[in-house]
Motif scaffolding. Structure first.
Motif, PDB file in Angstrom:
ATOM      1  N   THR A   1      48.794  45.701  36.199  1.00 50.74           N
ATOM      2  CA  THR A   1      48.979  45.963  37.568  1.00 50.74           C
ATOM      3  C   THR A   1      48.756  47.278  38.069  1.00 50.74           C
ATOM      4  OG1 THR A   1      50.901  45.681  39.151  1.00 50.74           O
ATOM      5  CG2 THR A   1      51.462  46.677  37.108  1.00 50.74           C
TER       6      THR A   1
ATOM      7  N   SER B   1      43.998  36.531  38.594  1.00 48.34           N
ATOM      8  CA  SER B   1      44.555  37.531  39.292  1.00 48.34           C
ATOM      9  C   SER B   1      45.383  37.097  40.449  1.00 48.34           C
ATOM     10  CB  SER B   1      43.588  38.792  39.699  1.00 48.34           C
ATOM     11  OG  SER B   1      42.849  37.893  40.957  1.00 48.34           O
TER      12      SER B   1
ATOM     13  N   TRP C   1      50.199  44.535  46.397  1.00 46.07           N
ATOM     14  CA  TRP C   1      49.879  45.087  44.980  1.00 46.07           C
ATOM     15  C   TRP C   1      49.077  43.975  44.102  1.00 46.07           C
ATOM     16  CZ3 TRP C   1      56.078  45.727  43.933  1.00 46.07           C
ATOM     17  CH2 TRP C   1      56.320  46.830  44.758  1.00 46.07           C
ATOM     18  N   THR C   2      48.265  44.183  43.187  1.00 44.91           N
ATOM     19  CA  THR C   2      47.659  43.465  42.376  1.00 44.91           C
ATOM     20  C   THR C   2      48.107  43.255  40.920  1.00 44.91           C
ATOM     21  OG1 THR C   2      45.900  43.757  43.699  1.00 44.91           O
ATOM     22  CG2 THR C   2      45.309  42.820  41.468  1.00 44.91           C
TER      23      THR C   2
ATOM     24  N   ASP D   1      40.418  42.901  38.879  1.00 43.03           N
ATOM     25  CA  ASP D   1      40.812  43.251  40.367  1.00 43.03           C
ATOM     26  C   ASP D   1      41.950  44.042  40.419  1.00 43.03           C
ATOM     27  OD1 ASP D   1      39.044  41.187  41.622  1.00 43.03           O
ATOM     28  OD2 ASP D   1      40.421  39.422  41.120  1.00 43.03           O
ATOM     29  N   VAL D   2      42.744  44.339  39.255  1.00 42.94           N
ATOM     30  CA  VAL D   2      43.289  45.792  39.271  1.00 42.94           C
ATOM     31  C   VAL D   2      42.586  46.764  39.008  1.00 42.94           C
ATOM     32  CG1 VAL D   2      45.186  46.710  37.748  1.00 42.94           C
ATOM     33  CG2 VAL D   2      45.164  44.214  38.077  1.00 42.94           C
TER      34      VAL D   2
ATOM     35  N   GLY E   1      47.101  41.175  37.408  1.00 45.27           N
ATOM     36  CA  GLY E   1      45.847  40.696  36.610  1.00 45.27           C
ATOM     37  C   GLY E   1      46.445  40.219  35.131  1.00 45.27           C
TER      38      GLY E   1
ATOM     39  N   THR F   1      44.275  35.015  45.349  1.00 47.07           N
ATOM     40  CA  THR F   1      43.843  35.849  44.380  1.00 47.07           C
ATOM     41  C   THR F   1      42.863  37.053  44.711  1.00 47.07           C
ATOM     42  OG1 THR F   1      41.471  34.844  44.104  1.00 47.07           O
ATOM     43  CG2 THR F   1      43.308  33.677  43.279  1.00 47.07           C
ATOM     44  N   GLY F   2      42.743  38.023  43.727  1.00 46.83           N
ATOM     45  CA  GLY F   2      41.922  39.043  44.055  1.00 46.83           C
ATOM     46  C   GLY F   2      40.537  38.572  44.379  1.00 46.83           C
TER      47      GLY F   2
ATOM     48  N   LEU G   1      46.996  38.691  44.325  1.00 48.33           N
ATOM     49  CA  LEU G   1      47.222  39.756  45.379  1.00 48.33           C
ATOM     50  C   LEU G   1      48.539  39.414  46.071  1.00 48.33           C
ATOM     51  CD1 LEU G   1      46.005  42.231  46.728  1.00 48.33           C
ATOM     52  CD2 LEU G   1      44.915  40.732  48.435  1.00 48.33           C
TER      53      LEU G   1
END
Length: 371
Positions: free
Chosen positions: A279, A204, A211-212, A44-45, A214, A36-37, A206
């Protein structure tokens, strides 16, 4: 020891053995891998903020997804009874390709006024789409809005000519930041997920390439989020860590006609799950649309049934454009990867929304934790 005692002992012993086996199977059940972020939230994006506000007396609320800069957006509507504003503007063939904010609101048709509040607030500050208009004419903020039905949850809805949604939207926007409450909050304040208390969920992921992705969701579904005869979330196979209880997936089983803890008397236009995927990958409008379409599968992974005639299920997708897809030959593969990850993230967010939901004051027996 008589025959009845022997039989009872055998049954008790058998039950204990079955319980031990189930516990062992649960412990041994495979768990989702992934990261996760830092916050395990849509924020987190990079470039996304969330603001929320609610009215406890009315039992309703508003969630604002704020793009710090205009973001490419798309929408996919699957439910049979949606309530939305400015969703047509997001069609790929139309002029405006970016939005300033997305609003998720309670209140059904009354909640559409939340978009008005955000547009006025932003326009007054010079933010929005403009084509070189006359002096003194504000720009036009692009604020697509979707609403869920929470009018029958026991709150005071005698607002006459003054529904609270415009006010709540401005309060939410002014509170926007990286952290926000899950469960009974924002647009999910008055929500119900089948027979359980619904709410706001977020998660979220990662990806390995940096790239993220959420998701944020207001869960107000006809369908159940847990399997029958237990409390195992349908989203359990996608759980990362113990983010919604860590029960594993051993309890997942149902016949096709068993809706479990769904709403027993579902009625049209009274249920909706609203979601937004974000994203940091730079996507075109058409690519955003494909991610939105794929991400809707996250609802089907977490809610049974979903996309029913009674629901207004609506999902937005935002691209903040912070990171580029560097290999043009792999672009469509990248979009497919994003869509699949987005579906899993949404499924997790749905479970988290119900996992964190709390009863209203004076209410008991509605939450997942009380099962």
């Amino acid at each position: 020891m008589n025959r009845r005692t022997l039989l009872g002992s055998a049954l008790i012993g058998g039950a204990a053995t079955a319980a031990s086996a189930a516990s062992a199977a649960q412990s041994a059940a495979p768990r989702a891998s992934g990261r996760t972020g830092p916050l395990n939230l849509i924020t987190d994006v990079e470039g996304i903020k969330i603001g929320q506000a609610h009215d406890a007396g009315v039992r309703t609320g508003v969630t604002v997804i704020l793009a710090e800069k205009p973001a490419v957006a798309a929408v996919d509507v699957r439910g049979g009874g949606p309530a939305g504003r400015e969703t047509d503007v997001l069609k790929p063939e139309n002029l405006v390709q970016e939005v300033d904010a997305i609003v998720l609101s309670g209140g059904s048709v009354y909640g559409l006024a939340s978009g008005d509040g955000i547009a006025a607030w932003m326009g007054m500050r010079g933010r929005g789409y403009g084509m070189g208009g006359a002096p003194g004419v504000p720009p036009s903020p692009i604020v697509p809005t979707a609403c869920l039905y929470d009018l029958a949850n026991g709150g005071d809805k005698k607002w006459e000519m003054d529904p609270p949604y415009r006010r709540l939207a401005v309060e939410a926007l002014e509170a926007a930041g990286d952290r926000f409450d899950l469960g009974t909050a924002g647009a999910g304040y008055g929500a119900e997920a089948g027979a359980l208390k619904g709410g706001i969920g977020s998660a979220s992921a990662l990806m390995a390439n940096g790239w993220t992705v959420g998701a944020i969701v207001a869960v107000n579904s006809v369908g159940a989020v847990v399997a029958p005869n237990g409390k195992t979330f349908w989203a359990a196979p996608f759980e990362i860590g113990d983010e919604f209880g860590g029960l594993g997936s051993a309890g997942l089983a149902a016949s096709a006609e068993d809706w479990g803890l769904s709403k027993g008397r579902a009625r049209p236009r009274e249920n909706t799950t609203l979601a937004c995927i974000a994203t940091d990958v730079a996507l075109t409008r058409v690519e955003c649309q494909r991610v939105a379409i794929m991400a809707q599968d996250g609802m089907a992974r977490a809610i049974r049934p979903s996309h029913a005639p009674f629901d207004g299920d609506t999902l937005f997708c935002l691209s903040t454009g912070k990171k580029e897809i560097t290999d043009p030959a792999m672009r469509q593969v990248a979009v497919a990867q994003l869509g699949n990850v987005a579906a899993d993230v949404l499924a997790r967010a749905i479970a988290r929304g119900v996992y964190h939901a709390a009863n209203y004051e004076g209410q008991t027996g509605k939450t997942w934790r009380e099962l």
